[in-house]
Design an enzyme around this catalytic site. Structure first.
Site, mmCIF file in Angstrom:
data_model
loop_
_atom_site.group_PDB
_atom_site.id
_atom_site.type_symbol
_atom_site.label_atom_id
_atom_site.label_comp_id
_atom_site.label_asym_id
_atom_site.label_seq_id
_atom_site.Cartn_x
_atom_site.Cartn_y
_atom_site.Cartn_z
ATOM 1 N N CYS A 129 0.834 -0.948 -0.232
ATOM 2 C CA CYS A 129 -0.481 -0.281 -0.208
ATOM 3 C C CYS A 129 0.716 0.991 -0.111
ATOM 4 C CB CYS A 129 -0.911 -0.130 1.227
ATOM 5 S SG CYS A 129 -0.689 -0.143 2.835
ATOM 6 N N HIS A 242 -2.578 6.323 4.119
ATOM 7 C CA HIS A 242 -1.351 6.239 5.113
ATOM 8 C C HIS A 242 -0.770 7.810 4.384
ATOM 9 C CE1 HIS A 242 -1.897 2.475 6.257
ATOM 10 N NE2 HIS A 242 -0.937 1.717 5.307
#
Length: 334
Positions: A129, A242
């Site tokens: 990710c 994130h």
């Protein structure tokens, strides 16, 4: 229009559930949807286009007649079922790290190296990710001049640890608000009101396997086999999305103006120059959507050939589920 039989391996987890939503949102022409999970979840249902679809137990015989299988399971389960998926004739788009560094398996971010997907031998890997989000942010710069090295610090939401991570932060916040002790099980220490500068298993070089992914996967995705990356991964008390601070050193100097224009025009990116009075995104801005937002692009003060920037992206979507569906979409639209 041709339609396709699509299975989701791990359909009840956070990423599997998001894959269902993204398949709908992207209008993927699905003839038959097959949600697969453990025996414990078999018999339940998931919603797809407003209808209840029964979850089946995943076995090695589950994949007959499937065109694509989207994987949302951990490495062990992925390795267990991959041979059966390939044997069935389906293309397996795997979100685990089981095959990411296998030279026979393409590692794909569609906007960056989508053509690599067509070299598959039955398996395509979804990158980590943080790798996806960071590389999306810098890919436009790489088009201007090859990237020699990166220094990155990731600020990773608890969603990266799945449903258990989300629940642990929520439960700890409730406990602390009530004056009770925070219970830790998913993370090595309290994550509420705290940060943890260690994600993954530590390797002999002092870095974690999570931190090494940025270099190892970046080399494959950007087609830069000599790329060097120093990375520190930090878990932060954020539910979703994130963030990464990254310094990029290129072969030739790239101006801030050049970089901004490259990021602004890069598919899948949004350059933040003035958003609600600020020049940077936050995790809350970027949750529940697929663009990687990039801001605070500035010249690095230690190297004339380097730029520093900040980026944010939804870990569950672009960092996992949406990237997998975008790979599928790229393949059926070719």
């Amino acid at each position: 229009m041709k339609s396709y039989n699509v299975a989701i391996l791990g359909a009840t987890g956070a990423v599997g559930q998001e894959m269902l939503k993204v398949l709908e949102e992207y209008n993927i022409p699905v003839n038959r949807l097959l949600p697969l999970a453990s025996a414990r979840s078999a018999g339940g249902t998931v919603k797809f286009h407003g209808e209840d679809v029964t979850i089946q137990e995943a076995t090695e015989d589950s994949f007959a007649g499937m065109d694509f299988v989207l994987g949302a399971v951990k490495n062990g389960m992925s390795r267990k079922f991959a041979p059966a998926i390939v044997k069935s004739g389906a293309v397996y788009i795997d979100n685990s790290s089981a095959f990411r560094l296998d030279p026979e398996v393409p590692l794909v971010v569609p906007e960056i190296n989508g053509e690599d997907a067509f070299t598959n031998k039955g398996i395509i890997s979804n990158p980590n990710c943080s790798s996806i989000i960071t590389l999306m942010a810098v890919a436009g710069i790489a088009r201007l001049s090859p990237i020699k090295s990166m220094v990155a610090c990731t600020y990773q939401a608890v969603s990266g640890a799945g449903q258990a991570g989300l629940m642990e932060l929520e439960n700890q916040m409730k406990a602390l608000t009530a004056g009770e002790k925070a219970v830790c099980s998913t993370f090595p220490t309290q994550i509420a009101l705290n940060v943890i500068p260690h994600i993954g298993d530590e390797l002999d070089n002092g870095y974690t396997d999570e931190e090494m992914k940025m270099q190892n996967e970046g080399r494959r995705i950007l087609h830069l086999p000599e790329l060097k990356v120093t990375c520190t991964c930090v878990r932060v008390p954020v539910m979703r999305s994130h963030s990464i601070a990254v310094t990029v050193r290129t072969e030739r100097p790239v101006s801030v103006q050049e970089a901004n224009e490259a990021i602004r025009s890069y598919p899948g990116c949004r350059l933040i120059e003035d958003y609600e009075g600020r020049n940077y995104p936050t995790p809350l801005d970027t949750s529940n959507q697929d663009l990687v937002w990039v801001g605070r692009v500035r010249r690095d003060l230690t190297d004339d050939n380097a730029l520093t920037l900040w980026c944010c992206g939804d870990q569950i979507r672009k960092g996992a589920a949406s990237n997998a569906v975008q790979i599928l979409k790229r393949m059926i639209e070719s």
